[in-house]
Design an enzyme around this catalytic site. Structure first.
Site, PDB file in Angstrom:
ATOM      1  N   LYS A  94      -4.438  41.075-118.700  1.00  0.00           N
ATOM      2  CA  LYS A  94      -5.362  40.504-119.561  1.00  0.00           C
ATOM      3  C   LYS A  94      -4.387  40.078-120.553  1.00  0.00           C
ATOM      4  O   LYS A  94      -4.873  38.882-121.152  1.00  0.00           O
ATOM      5  CB  LYS A  94      -6.094  41.225-120.334  1.00  0.00           C
ATOM      6  CG  LYS A  94      -7.071  40.904-121.229  1.00  0.00           C
ATOM      7  CD  LYS A  94      -8.141  41.729-121.872  1.00  0.00           C
ATOM      8  CE  LYS A  94      -8.707  41.005-123.162  1.00  0.00           C
ATOM      9  NZ  LYS A  94      -9.819  41.936-123.600  1.00  0.00           N
ATOM     10  N   GLU A 126     -15.240  39.816-129.115  1.00  0.00           N
ATOM     11  CA  GLU A 126     -15.305  41.194-129.205  1.00  0.00           C
ATOM     12  C   GLU A 126     -15.991  41.891-130.698  1.00  0.00           C
ATOM     13  O   GLU A 126     -16.885  42.531-130.588  1.00  0.00           O
ATOM     14  CB  GLU A 126     -14.136  41.806-128.765  1.00  0.00           C
ATOM     15  CG  GLU A 126     -13.905  41.465-127.431  1.00  0.00           C
ATOM     16  CD  GLU A 126     -12.473  42.010-126.799  1.00  0.00           C
ATOM     17  OE1 GLU A 126     -11.628  42.498-127.660  1.00  0.00           O
ATOM     18  OE2 GLU A 126     -12.179  41.537-125.602  1.00  0.00           O
ATOM     19  N   ASP A 141     -17.685  43.566-120.821  1.00  0.00           N
ATOM     20  CA  ASP A 141     -16.317  43.872-121.815  1.00  0.00           C
ATOM     21  C   ASP A 141     -15.111  43.936-120.675  1.00  0.00           C
ATOM     22  O   ASP A 141     -14.765  44.660-120.279  1.00  0.00           O
ATOM     23  CB  ASP A 141     -16.445  44.952-122.487  1.00  0.00           C
ATOM     24  CG  ASP A 141     -15.204  45.301-123.313  1.00  0.00           C
ATOM     25  OD1 ASP A 141     -14.190  44.456-123.529  1.00  0.00           O
ATOM     26  OD2 ASP A 141     -15.188  46.586-123.879  1.00  0.00           O
TER      27      ASP A 141
END
Length: 569
Positions: free
Chosen positions: A68, A145, A6
Protein backbone atom coordinates in the site's frame (compact mmCIF):
# COMPACT_ATOMS: atom_id res chain seq x y z
CA UNK A 1 -25.23 -4.33 -2.16
CA UNK A 2 -22.50 -1.77 -1.44
CA UNK A 3 -19.77 -2.93 0.93
CA UNK A 4 -17.27 -0.83 2.83
CA UNK A 5 -13.60 -1.81 2.67
CA UNK A 6 -10.68 -0.67 4.80
CA UNK A 7 -7.71 -1.46 2.55
CA UNK A 8 -4.87 -1.30 5.06
CA UNK A 9 -1.09 -1.56 4.94
CA UNK A 10 -0.95 -4.46 7.42
CA UNK A 11 -4.55 -5.73 7.56
CA UNK A 12 -7.74 -5.16 5.57
CA UNK A 13 -11.42 -5.56 6.51
CA UNK A 14 -14.83 -5.50 4.88
CA UNK A 15 -18.12 -4.40 6.44
CA UNK A 16 -21.72 -3.97 5.36
CA UNK A 17 -24.71 -1.93 6.53
CA UNK A 18 -27.62 -4.28 7.16
CA UNK A 19 -30.65 -4.32 9.45
CA UNK A 20 -29.90 -0.82 10.63
CA UNK A 21 -26.38 -1.63 11.79
CA UNK A 22 -22.79 -1.92 10.54
CA UNK A 23 -21.54 -5.52 10.46
CA UNK A 24 -17.97 -6.71 9.95
CA UNK A 25 -17.58 -9.51 7.38
CA UNK A 26 -15.69 -12.62 8.55
CA UNK A 27 -13.19 -14.17 6.14
CA UNK A 28 -12.84 -17.86 5.30
CA UNK A 29 -10.93 -18.44 8.56
CA UNK A 30 -13.62 -16.77 10.67
CA UNK A 31 -11.50 -13.68 11.37
CA UNK A 32 -12.43 -10.08 10.62
CA UNK A 33 -8.82 -9.11 9.87
CA UNK A 34 -7.32 -10.25 6.57
CA UNK A 35 -3.56 -9.64 6.35
CA UNK A 36 -2.70 -7.43 3.37
CA UNK A 37 -0.29 -10.02 1.99
CA UNK A 38 -0.10 -11.77 -1.38
CA UNK A 39 2.08 -14.72 -2.27
CA UNK A 40 2.67 -17.44 -4.81
CA UNK A 41 2.32 -21.06 -3.74
CA UNK A 42 4.87 -23.61 -4.93
CA UNK A 43 2.60 -24.57 -7.84
CA UNK A 44 2.08 -20.95 -8.96
CA UNK A 45 -1.30 -20.51 -7.27
CA UNK A 46 -1.97 -17.08 -5.74
CA UNK A 47 -2.44 -16.98 -1.97
CA UNK A 48 -3.85 -14.01 -0.08
CA UNK A 49 -4.37 -13.14 3.56
CA UNK A 50 -3.15 -15.31 6.42
CA UNK A 51 -1.85 -18.07 4.16
CA UNK A 52 0.41 -15.56 2.41
CA UNK A 53 1.46 -13.87 5.66
CA UNK A 54 2.58 -17.19 7.11
CA UNK A 55 4.90 -17.62 4.11
CA UNK A 56 6.60 -14.25 4.61
CA UNK A 57 9.11 -16.10 6.80
CA UNK A 58 9.47 -19.31 4.84
CA UNK A 59 9.19 -17.93 1.30
CA UNK A 60 10.00 -14.17 1.45
CA UNK A 61 10.94 -14.12 -2.24
CA UNK A 62 7.47 -15.42 -3.14
CA UNK A 63 5.47 -13.14 -0.83
CA UNK A 64 4.65 -9.42 -0.78
CA UNK A 65 3.46 -7.14 2.03
CA UNK A 66 3.21 -3.39 2.77
CA UNK A 67 2.59 -2.64 -0.92
CA UNK A 68 0.00 0.00 0.00
CA UNK A 69 2.93 2.32 0.69
CA UNK A 70 3.82 2.25 -3.01
CA UNK A 71 0.37 2.89 -4.47
CA UNK A 72 0.57 5.48 -7.22
CA UNK A 73 4.13 4.52 -8.19
CA UNK A 74 5.54 2.28 -10.91
CA UNK A 75 7.32 0.04 -8.41
CA UNK A 76 7.02 -3.67 -9.25
CA UNK A 77 7.38 -6.72 -7.00
CA UNK A 78 8.68 -10.02 -8.35
CA UNK A 79 6.67 -13.06 -7.25
CA UNK A 80 7.77 -16.20 -9.00
CA UNK A 81 7.99 -15.61 -12.74
CA UNK A 82 5.80 -12.49 -12.71
CA UNK A 83 6.09 -8.89 -11.65
CA UNK A 84 3.17 -7.12 -10.02
CA UNK A 85 2.36 -3.45 -9.51
CA UNK A 86 0.96 -2.25 -6.15
CA UNK A 87 -2.50 -1.87 -7.72
CA UNK A 88 -2.48 -5.53 -8.78
CA UNK A 89 -1.38 -6.80 -5.38
CA UNK A 90 -4.02 -4.63 -3.70
CA UNK A 91 -6.65 -5.91 -6.13
CA UNK A 92 -6.00 -9.49 -4.99
CA UNK A 93 -6.67 -8.50 -1.37
CA UNK A 94 -9.81 -6.65 -2.49
CA UNK A 95 -10.94 -9.68 -4.49
CA UNK A 96 -10.57 -11.90 -1.41
CA UNK A 97 -12.65 -9.45 0.66
CA UNK A 98 -15.27 -9.32 -2.10
CA UNK A 99 -15.54 -13.13 -2.11
CA UNK A 100 -15.79 -13.21 1.68
CA UNK A 101 -18.64 -10.69 1.58
CA UNK A 102 -20.46 -12.64 -1.13
CA UNK A 103 -20.14 -15.88 0.86
CA UNK A 104 -21.41 -14.20 4.03
CA UNK A 105 -24.23 -12.25 2.40
CA UNK A 106 -25.26 -14.95 -0.04
CA UNK A 107 -25.49 -12.48 -2.93
CA UNK A 108 -23.17 -10.90 -5.50
CA UNK A 109 -21.18 -7.80 -4.55
CA UNK A 110 -20.27 -5.40 -7.34
CA UNK A 111 -19.96 -2.01 -5.59
CA UNK A 112 -17.70 -0.80 -2.81
CA UNK A 113 -16.61 2.21 -0.83
CA UNK A 114 -12.88 1.98 -0.20
CA UNK A 115 -11.16 4.02 2.48
CA UNK A 116 -7.83 5.76 1.87
CA UNK A 117 -5.50 7.81 4.07
CA UNK A 118 -6.65 11.43 4.09
CA UNK A 119 -3.15 12.44 3.04
CA UNK A 120 -3.11 10.21 -0.04
CA UNK A 121 -2.14 12.11 -3.18
CA UNK A 122 -4.21 12.22 -6.37
CA UNK A 123 -2.02 9.51 -7.90
CA UNK A 124 -2.47 7.23 -4.89
CA UNK A 125 -6.24 7.73 -4.94
CA UNK A 126 -6.45 6.97 -8.64
CA UNK A 127 -4.32 3.85 -8.12
CA UNK A 128 -6.73 2.70 -5.40
CA UNK A 129 -9.66 3.08 -7.81
CA UNK A 130 -7.74 1.02 -10.38
CA UNK A 131 -7.16 -1.70 -7.74
CA UNK A 132 -10.91 -1.85 -7.16
CA UNK A 133 -11.55 -2.10 -10.90
CA UNK A 134 -9.03 -4.94 -11.23
CA UNK A 135 -10.85 -6.73 -8.39
CA UNK A 136 -14.17 -6.54 -10.23
CA UNK A 137 -15.58 -3.76 -8.05
CA UNK A 138 -17.20 -0.50 -9.02
CA UNK A 139 -15.76 1.99 -6.55
CA UNK A 140 -18.65 4.26 -5.62
CA UNK A 141 -16.47 6.52 -3.52
CA UNK A 142 -13.08 6.84 -1.87
CA UNK A 143 -13.66 7.79 1.76
CA UNK A 144 -10.92 9.32 3.89
CA UNK A 145 -10.02 7.02 6.78
CA UNK A 146 -10.38 9.64 9.56
CA UNK A 147 -13.83 10.59 8.25
CA UNK A 148 -14.80 6.92 8.26
CA UNK A 149 -13.62 6.59 11.87
CA UNK A 150 -15.76 9.59 12.83
CA UNK A 151 -18.81 7.95 11.22
CA UNK A 152 -18.10 4.72 13.10
CA UNK A 153 -18.11 6.59 16.41
CA UNK A 154 -21.50 7.99 15.52
CA UNK A 155 -20.30 11.58 15.59
CA UNK A 156 -22.89 12.40 12.92
CA UNK A 157 -25.73 11.49 15.29
CA UNK A 158 -24.96 14.21 17.82
CA UNK A 159 -27.49 17.04 17.89
CA UNK A 160 -25.07 19.73 18.98
CA UNK A 161 -22.31 21.58 17.21
CA UNK A 162 -19.03 19.86 17.85
CA UNK A 163 -15.35 19.99 16.85
CA UNK A 164 -13.26 16.84 16.98
CA UNK A 165 -9.93 15.45 15.87
CA UNK A 166 -9.30 11.96 14.48
CA UNK A 167 -5.82 10.55 15.21
CA UNK A 168 -5.41 7.61 12.81
CA UNK A 169 -2.18 5.61 13.06
CA UNK A 170 -2.28 2.40 11.05
CA UNK A 171 0.35 -0.12 10.03
CA UNK A 172 1.95 2.09 7.41
CA UNK A 173 0.30 5.52 7.35
CA UNK A 174 -0.60 8.31 9.76
CA UNK A 175 -3.46 10.78 9.32
CA UNK A 176 -4.90 13.52 11.45
CA UNK A 177 -8.12 15.26 10.47
CA UNK A 178 -10.05 17.98 12.22
CA UNK A 179 -13.78 17.93 11.59
CA UNK A 180 -16.68 20.11 12.63
CA UNK A 181 -20.33 19.11 12.77
CA UNK A 182 -23.10 21.69 12.56
CA UNK A 183 -26.69 21.61 11.22
CA UNK A 184 -26.27 18.10 9.77
CA UNK A 185 -23.07 19.04 7.92
CA UNK A 186 -19.80 17.23 8.70
CA UNK A 187 -17.07 19.53 7.48
CA UNK A 188 -13.43 18.55 7.28
CA UNK A 189 -11.58 21.66 8.42
CA UNK A 190 -8.03 20.41 7.87
CA UNK A 191 -6.06 17.27 7.27
CA UNK A 192 -2.38 16.39 7.49
CA UNK A 193 -0.35 13.23 7.70
CA UNK A 194 2.64 11.10 6.82
CA UNK A 195 2.24 8.31 4.26
CA UNK A 196 5.41 6.59 5.48
CA UNK A 197 4.77 6.48 9.24
CA UNK A 198 2.94 3.64 10.95
CA UNK A 199 3.19 0.70 13.31
CA UNK A 200 5.63 -1.07 10.98
CA UNK A 201 8.16 1.73 11.58
CA UNK A 202 8.00 1.15 15.34
CA UNK A 203 8.70 -2.54 14.69
CA UNK A 204 11.72 -1.56 12.58
CA UNK A 205 13.08 0.46 15.52
CA UNK A 206 12.87 -2.62 17.75
CA UNK A 207 14.58 -4.78 15.11
CA UNK A 208 17.48 -2.36 14.76
CA UNK A 209 17.86 -2.02 18.53
CA UNK A 210 17.86 -5.80 19.03
CA UNK A 211 20.54 -6.26 16.37
CA UNK A 212 22.88 -3.78 18.04
CA UNK A 213 22.14 -4.53 21.72
CA UNK A 214 21.75 -8.32 21.80
CA UNK A 215 25.17 -9.04 20.32
CA UNK A 216 23.62 -10.46 17.14
CA UNK A 217 25.04 -7.78 14.85
CA UNK A 218 28.55 -8.29 16.24
CA UNK A 219 28.26 -12.06 15.82
CA UNK A 220 27.24 -11.59 12.18
CA UNK A 221 30.49 -9.67 11.57
CA UNK A 222 29.18 -7.41 8.82
CA UNK A 223 26.99 -9.95 7.03
CA UNK A 224 23.29 -9.26 6.46
CA UNK A 225 20.28 -11.26 7.57
CA UNK A 226 18.62 -13.05 4.68
CA UNK A 227 14.92 -12.55 3.94
CA UNK A 228 13.76 -15.45 6.11
CA UNK A 229 15.95 -14.48 9.06
CA UNK A 230 14.90 -10.84 8.94
CA UNK A 231 11.21 -11.72 8.79
CA UNK A 232 11.65 -14.03 11.80
CA UNK A 233 13.23 -11.16 13.71
CA UNK A 234 10.44 -8.78 12.64
CA UNK A 235 7.83 -11.25 13.91
CA UNK A 236 9.61 -11.41 17.27
CA UNK A 237 9.84 -7.59 17.38
CA UNK A 238 6.12 -7.32 16.60
CA UNK A 239 5.36 -9.74 19.45
CA UNK A 240 7.51 -7.67 21.84
CA UNK A 241 5.86 -4.41 20.76
CA UNK A 242 2.43 -5.86 21.46
CA UNK A 243 3.56 -7.33 24.79
CA UNK A 244 4.39 -3.81 26.02
CA UNK A 245 0.68 -2.96 25.75
CA UNK A 246 0.06 -5.32 28.71
CA UNK A 247 3.37 -5.25 30.57
CA UNK A 248 6.11 -2.74 31.34
CA UNK A 249 8.82 -5.13 30.21
CA UNK A 250 9.31 -8.03 27.80
CA UNK A 251 12.21 -10.22 26.72
CA UNK A 252 13.06 -10.89 23.09
CA UNK A 253 14.82 -14.09 22.02
CA UNK A 254 16.24 -15.09 18.66
CA UNK A 255 18.05 -18.29 17.60
CA UNK A 256 20.68 -18.34 14.89
CA UNK A 257 23.63 -20.62 14.21
CA UNK A 258 22.96 -22.74 17.29
CA UNK A 259 23.15 -19.64 19.51
CA UNK A 260 20.35 -17.83 21.35
CA UNK A 261 20.44 -14.03 21.50
CA UNK A 262 18.18 -12.25 23.96
CA UNK A 263 17.45 -8.71 25.07
CA UNK A 264 15.07 -7.10 27.55
CA UNK A 265 12.89 -4.27 26.22
CA UNK A 266 11.14 -1.97 28.67
CA UNK A 267 8.36 0.50 27.99
CA UNK A 268 10.59 3.45 28.96
CA UNK A 269 13.39 2.30 26.64
CA UNK A 270 10.90 1.77 23.82
CA UNK A 271 9.70 5.37 24.22
CA UNK A 272 13.30 6.60 24.13
CA UNK A 273 14.13 4.55 21.01
CA UNK A 274 11.03 5.83 19.23
CA UNK A 275 11.49 9.50 20.11
CA UNK A 276 12.14 10.48 16.46
CA UNK A 277 8.92 8.75 15.39
CA UNK A 278 6.97 10.46 18.19
CA UNK A 279 8.23 13.82 16.93
CA UNK A 280 7.03 12.91 13.44
CA UNK A 281 3.56 12.24 14.93
CA UNK A 282 3.52 15.71 16.47
CA UNK A 283 4.24 17.60 13.24
CA UNK A 284 1.04 16.73 11.28
CA UNK A 285 -1.09 17.34 14.38
CA UNK A 286 0.37 20.81 14.82
CA UNK A 287 -0.04 21.58 11.10
CA UNK A 288 -3.69 20.46 11.06
CA UNK A 289 -4.55 22.54 14.13
CA UNK A 290 -2.80 25.56 12.61
CA UNK A 291 -4.52 25.16 9.22
CA UNK A 292 -7.92 24.73 10.89
CA UNK A 293 -7.27 27.76 13.15
CA UNK A 294 -8.40 25.68 16.12
CA UNK A 295 -6.66 25.31 19.48
CA UNK A 296 -6.33 21.87 21.06
CA UNK A 297 -8.35 23.15 24.04
CA UNK A 298 -11.29 23.95 21.74
CA UNK A 299 -11.74 20.32 20.64
CA UNK A 300 -14.78 18.52 22.03
CA UNK A 301 -13.36 15.04 21.41
CA UNK A 302 -10.29 13.18 20.20
CA UNK A 303 -10.91 9.87 18.43
CA UNK A 304 -8.25 7.17 17.98
CA UNK A 305 -8.26 4.83 14.98
CA UNK A 306 -5.75 2.38 13.54
CA UNK A 307 -4.23 -0.66 15.25
CA UNK A 308 -0.98 1.14 16.12
CA UNK A 309 -2.88 3.44 18.53
CA UNK A 310 -2.99 0.47 20.92
CA UNK A 311 0.60 1.28 21.87
CA UNK A 312 0.64 2.95 25.33
CA UNK A 313 3.20 5.51 24.13
CA UNK A 314 0.77 6.69 21.42
CA UNK A 315 -2.18 6.96 23.82
CA UNK A 316 -0.07 8.84 26.35
CA UNK A 317 1.16 11.18 23.62
CA UNK A 318 -2.42 11.90 22.54
CA UNK A 319 -3.48 12.56 26.14
CA UNK A 320 -0.55 14.97 26.66
CA UNK A 321 -1.05 16.83 23.38
CA UNK A 322 -4.79 17.38 23.77
CA UNK A 323 -5.13 17.55 27.55
CA UNK A 324 -7.80 14.85 27.59
CA UNK A 325 -8.16 11.11 27.34
CA UNK A 326 -9.01 10.08 23.76
CA UNK A 327 -12.10 8.07 22.84
CA UNK A 328 -11.26 4.36 22.57
CA UNK A 329 -14.68 2.72 22.84
CA UNK A 330 -14.27 1.01 19.44
CA UNK A 331 -11.65 -1.53 18.41
CA UNK A 332 -9.12 0.70 16.59
CA UNK A 333 -8.55 -2.01 13.98
CA UNK A 334 -12.26 -2.03 13.10
CA UNK A 335 -13.34 1.61 13.31
CA UNK A 336 -12.49 2.60 9.72
CA UNK A 337 -14.23 -0.42 8.15
CA UNK A 338 -17.34 0.13 10.29
CA UNK A 339 -17.39 3.76 9.21
CA UNK A 340 -17.17 2.73 5.56
CA UNK A 341 -20.25 0.57 6.14
CA UNK A 342 -22.08 3.56 7.65
CA UNK A 343 -21.22 5.55 4.51
CA UNK A 344 -22.59 2.67 2.41
CA UNK A 345 -25.81 2.91 4.41
CA UNK A 346 -25.95 6.66 3.85
CA UNK A 347 -25.49 6.17 0.10
CA UNK A 348 -28.27 3.61 0.11
CA UNK A 349 -30.43 6.15 2.01
CA UNK A 350 -31.15 3.69 4.80
CA UNK A 351 -33.99 5.01 6.98
CA UNK A 352 -32.09 4.07 10.15
CA UNK A 353 -29.50 6.75 9.41
CA UNK A 354 -30.08 10.47 9.72
CA UNK A 355 -28.84 12.18 6.59
CA UNK A 356 -25.52 13.96 6.95
CA UNK A 357 -23.76 16.13 4.36
CA UNK A 358 -19.99 15.69 4.30
CA UNK A 359 -17.49 18.12 2.86
CA UNK A 360 -13.84 17.36 2.20
CA UNK A 361 -10.64 19.23 1.52
CA UNK A 362 -7.76 19.09 -0.93
CA UNK A 363 -4.94 17.33 0.97
CA UNK A 364 -2.16 19.09 -1.00
CA UNK A 365 -1.62 22.50 -2.54
CA UNK A 366 -1.90 22.67 -6.34
CA UNK A 367 -0.02 25.26 -8.35
CA UNK A 368 2.29 26.13 -11.24
CA UNK A 369 5.95 26.85 -11.91
CA UNK A 370 6.85 30.53 -12.26
CA UNK A 371 9.95 32.70 -12.50
CA UNK A 372 10.58 35.25 -9.74
CA UNK A 373 12.57 38.46 -9.93
CA UNK A 374 15.80 38.16 -7.92
CA UNK A 375 17.39 41.42 -9.08
CA UNK A 376 16.92 44.25 -11.58
CA UNK A 377 15.63 42.55 -14.76
CA UNK A 378 16.99 39.23 -13.45
CA UNK A 379 14.65 36.26 -13.05
CA UNK A 380 15.02 32.79 -11.65
CA UNK A 381 12.72 29.97 -12.76
CA UNK A 382 11.48 26.91 -10.89
CA UNK A 383 9.56 28.73 -8.15
CA UNK A 384 6.17 27.44 -6.95
CA UNK A 385 2.99 29.52 -7.14
CA UNK A 386 0.16 27.73 -5.25
CA UNK A 387 -3.25 28.40 -6.79
CA UNK A 388 -5.39 26.06 -4.68
CA UNK A 389 -3.91 25.85 -1.19
CA UNK A 390 -4.01 22.69 0.90
CA UNK A 391 -7.12 22.18 3.05
CA UNK A 392 -9.32 24.23 0.70
CA UNK A 393 -12.86 22.86 0.80
CA UNK A 394 -13.69 20.99 -2.41
CA UNK A 395 -15.12 21.48 -4.95
CA UNK A 396 -13.04 24.64 -5.32
CA UNK A 397 -12.02 27.06 -8.10
CA UNK A 398 -9.22 29.64 -7.83
CA UNK A 399 -7.50 31.95 -10.33
CA UNK A 400 -4.07 33.63 -10.54
CA UNK A 401 -2.69 36.04 -13.15
CA UNK A 402 0.67 35.46 -14.85
CA UNK A 403 2.66 37.72 -17.20
CA UNK A 404 5.42 37.18 -19.76
CA UNK A 405 8.95 38.13 -18.69
CA UNK A 406 10.80 37.92 -22.03
CA UNK A 407 10.58 40.32 -24.96
CA UNK A 408 8.77 38.91 -27.98
CA UNK A 409 8.01 35.64 -26.27
CA UNK A 410 5.85 33.64 -28.70
CA UNK A 411 4.83 30.71 -26.48
CA UNK A 412 3.43 30.26 -22.99
CA UNK A 413 4.22 27.04 -21.09
CA UNK A 414 2.32 26.22 -17.88
CA UNK A 415 3.68 23.37 -15.71
CA UNK A 416 1.26 22.05 -13.06
CA UNK A 417 2.50 20.71 -9.70
CA UNK A 418 1.22 19.35 -6.42
CA UNK A 419 2.98 19.90 -3.08
CA UNK A 420 4.08 22.42 -0.49
CA UNK A 421 7.75 23.14 -1.30
CA UNK A 422 9.00 26.54 -2.45
CA UNK A 423 10.80 24.99 -5.41
CA UNK A 424 8.82 22.93 -7.94
CA UNK A 425 11.71 20.44 -8.16
CA UNK A 426 10.65 19.22 -4.70
CA UNK A 427 6.97 18.91 -5.63
CA UNK A 428 5.06 16.39 -7.77
CA UNK A 429 4.72 17.19 -11.49
CA UNK A 430 1.16 16.60 -12.76
CA UNK A 431 1.19 17.86 -16.35
CA UNK A 432 1.84 20.79 -18.67
CA UNK A 433 0.08 22.93 -21.26
CA UNK A 434 1.88 24.99 -23.92
CA UNK A 435 0.36 27.19 -26.63
CA UNK A 436 1.41 30.09 -28.93
CA UNK A 437 0.86 33.72 -27.95
CA UNK A 438 1.33 37.02 -29.74
CA UNK A 439 4.98 38.13 -29.66
CA UNK A 440 5.13 41.38 -27.70
CA UNK A 441 7.41 43.12 -25.24
CA UNK A 442 7.79 41.60 -21.78
CA UNK A 443 4.77 42.23 -19.56
CA UNK A 444 2.40 43.10 -22.42
CA UNK A 445 0.84 39.63 -22.58
CA UNK A 446 -0.79 38.13 -19.50
CA UNK A 447 -3.09 35.23 -18.76
CA UNK A 448 -5.45 34.07 -16.02
CA UNK A 449 -4.75 30.55 -14.77
CA UNK A 450 -7.84 29.00 -13.17
CA UNK A 451 -7.66 25.72 -11.26
CA UNK A 452 -10.87 23.80 -10.56
CA UNK A 453 -10.67 20.73 -8.30
CA UNK A 454 -13.71 18.52 -7.81
CA UNK A 455 -14.68 15.99 -5.13
CA UNK A 456 -13.61 13.10 -7.38
CA UNK A 457 -10.03 14.36 -7.40
CA UNK A 458 -10.04 15.67 -10.98
CA UNK A 459 -8.08 18.88 -11.55
CA UNK A 460 -8.85 21.14 -14.50
CA UNK A 461 -6.46 23.94 -15.45
CA UNK A 462 -7.95 26.63 -17.68
CA UNK A 463 -5.71 29.37 -19.09
CA UNK A 464 -7.35 32.49 -20.54
CA UNK A 465 -5.00 34.73 -22.59
CA UNK A 466 -5.65 38.45 -22.13
CA UNK A 467 -6.95 40.47 -23.86
CA UNK A 468 -7.93 38.01 -26.65
CA UNK A 469 -9.90 35.80 -24.22
CA UNK A 470 -8.49 32.73 -25.98
CA UNK A 471 -8.91 29.69 -23.68
CA UNK A 472 -6.76 26.58 -23.29
CA UNK A 473 -7.71 23.67 -21.01
CA UNK A 474 -5.80 20.80 -19.39
CA UNK A 475 -7.76 18.15 -17.49
CA UNK A 476 -5.49 16.05 -15.29
CA UNK A 477 -7.14 12.68 -14.82
CA UNK A 478 -3.99 10.58 -15.05
CA UNK A 479 -0.71 10.90 -13.22
CA UNK A 480 2.77 9.55 -13.73
CA UNK A 481 2.84 6.17 -12.02
CA UNK A 482 -0.88 5.47 -12.52
CA UNK A 483 -2.02 2.96 -15.12
CA UNK A 484 -3.93 4.17 -18.17
CA UNK A 485 -7.21 2.50 -19.12
CA UNK A 486 -5.40 0.51 -21.83
CA UNK A 487 -2.92 -0.76 -19.25
CA UNK A 488 -5.76 -1.63 -16.88
CA UNK A 489 -7.48 -3.69 -19.58
CA UNK A 490 -4.21 -5.50 -20.33
CA UNK A 491 -3.57 -6.27 -16.65
CA UNK A 492 -7.15 -7.47 -16.20
CA UNK A 493 -6.62 -10.02 -18.94
CA UNK A 494 -3.33 -11.15 -17.37
CA UNK A 495 -4.82 -11.43 -13.87
CA UNK A 496 -7.69 -13.53 -15.19
CA UNK A 497 -5.15 -16.17 -16.21
CA UNK A 498 -3.73 -16.52 -12.69
CA UNK A 499 -4.72 -19.48 -10.56
CA UNK A 500 -6.33 -18.19 -7.37
CA UNK A 501 -6.43 -20.57 -4.40
CA UNK A 502 -10.08 -21.60 -3.78
CA UNK A 503 -11.66 -19.82 -0.84
CA UNK A 504 -13.23 -22.97 0.55
CA UNK A 505 -9.81 -24.63 0.83
CA UNK A 506 -7.84 -21.71 2.22
CA UNK A 507 -8.12 -22.95 5.82
CA UNK A 508 -6.08 -26.05 5.02
CA UNK A 509 -3.47 -24.16 3.00
CA UNK A 510 -3.12 -21.60 5.76
CA UNK A 511 -2.53 -24.32 8.37
CA UNK A 512 0.24 -25.87 6.25
CA UNK A 513 1.90 -22.46 5.83
CA UNK A 514 1.71 -21.83 9.58
CA UNK A 515 3.14 -25.29 10.30
CA UNK A 516 6.02 -24.66 7.88
CA UNK A 517 6.76 -21.40 9.69
CA UNK A 518 6.81 -23.14 13.10
CA UNK A 519 9.00 -25.95 11.68
CA UNK A 520 11.70 -23.40 10.88
CA UNK A 521 11.69 -22.25 14.51
CA UNK A 522 12.12 -25.70 16.05
CA UNK A 523 15.16 -27.93 16.43
CA UNK A 524 15.92 -31.62 17.03
CA UNK A 525 13.20 -34.12 17.87
CA UNK A 526 10.50 -31.40 18.09
CA UNK A 527 11.20 -30.39 14.50
CA UNK A 528 11.08 -34.04 13.35
CA UNK A 529 7.89 -34.65 15.32
CA UNK A 530 6.18 -31.70 13.61
CA UNK A 531 7.48 -32.78 10.18
CA UNK A 532 5.82 -36.18 10.61
CA UNK A 533 2.49 -34.57 11.45
CA UNK A 534 2.72 -32.12 8.53
CA UNK A 535 3.36 -35.08 6.21
CA UNK A 536 0.40 -36.96 7.69
CA UNK A 537 -1.89 -33.96 7.26
CA UNK A 538 -0.72 -33.44 3.67
CA UNK A 539 -1.44 -37.09 2.88
CA UNK A 540 -5.01 -36.73 4.17
CA UNK A 541 -5.33 -33.41 2.34
CA UNK A 542 -4.61 -35.17 -0.95
CA UNK A 543 -7.52 -37.58 -0.37
CA UNK A 544 -10.00 -34.64 -0.23
CA UNK A 545 -12.22 -36.51 2.22
CA UNK A 546 -14.01 -33.88 4.39
CA UNK A 547 -14.55 -36.09 7.44
CA UNK A 548 -10.92 -37.24 7.55
CA UNK A 549 -9.70 -33.71 6.91
CA UNK A 550 -11.47 -32.30 9.97
CA UNK A 551 -9.81 -34.79 12.27
CA UNK A 552 -6.38 -34.36 10.67
CA UNK A 553 -6.69 -30.58 10.92
CA UNK A 554 -7.57 -30.75 14.60
CA UNK A 555 -4.63 -33.10 15.23
CA UNK A 556 -2.07 -30.86 13.51
CA UNK A 557 -3.46 -27.76 15.25
CA UNK A 558 -3.16 -29.49 18.65
CA UNK A 559 0.42 -30.59 17.92
CA UNK A 560 1.40 -27.04 16.97
CA UNK A 561 -0.09 -25.65 20.18
CA UNK A 562 1.71 -28.30 22.27
CA UNK A 563 4.99 -27.28 20.66
CA UNK A 564 4.50 -23.68 21.76
CA UNK A 565 3.21 -22.46 18.45
CA UNK A 566 0.00 -20.75 19.57
CA UNK A 567 1.30 -17.47 18.14
CA UNK A 568 1.48 -19.13 14.73
CA UNK A 569 -2.22 -19.99 14.66
Amino acid sequence: MIIGIDLGTTNSLAAVWRDGKAHLVPNALGSFLTPSCVGMDDDGTVLTGEAARARLQTHPHMTAAMFKRYMGSERETQLGARKFRPEELSSMVLRALKEDAEAWLGEPVEEAIITVPAYFSDAQRKATRVAGQLAGLRVERLLNEPTAAALAYGIQDTKRETKFLVFDLGGGTFDVSILELFDGVMEVRATAGDNFLGGEDFVSVVVDAFLSRSGLSKAMDGTELNGTQRQRLRDEAERAKRALSDSATTRMAYHMGGQQYSWELTEDLFVLLCDHLIQRLRTPVERALRDATIKASELDAVVLAGGATRMPLVRKLAARMFGRFPSISLDPDQAVALGAAVQAGLMARDSALSEVVMTDVAPYSLGISVAREIGPNKYEGGHYLPIIERNSTVPVSRVENITTINDYQDELVVHVYQGESRRVSDNVFLGKLNFPIEAKRAGEVSANVRFTYDISGVLEAEITVLPTQEKHTLVITENAGVMTQAEVDKRLAELSELKIHPRDKIENRTLVAQADRLYEQLLGHEREYLAQHIAAFTAVLNTQQPSALRGARETLTRVMRDLGGSSFL
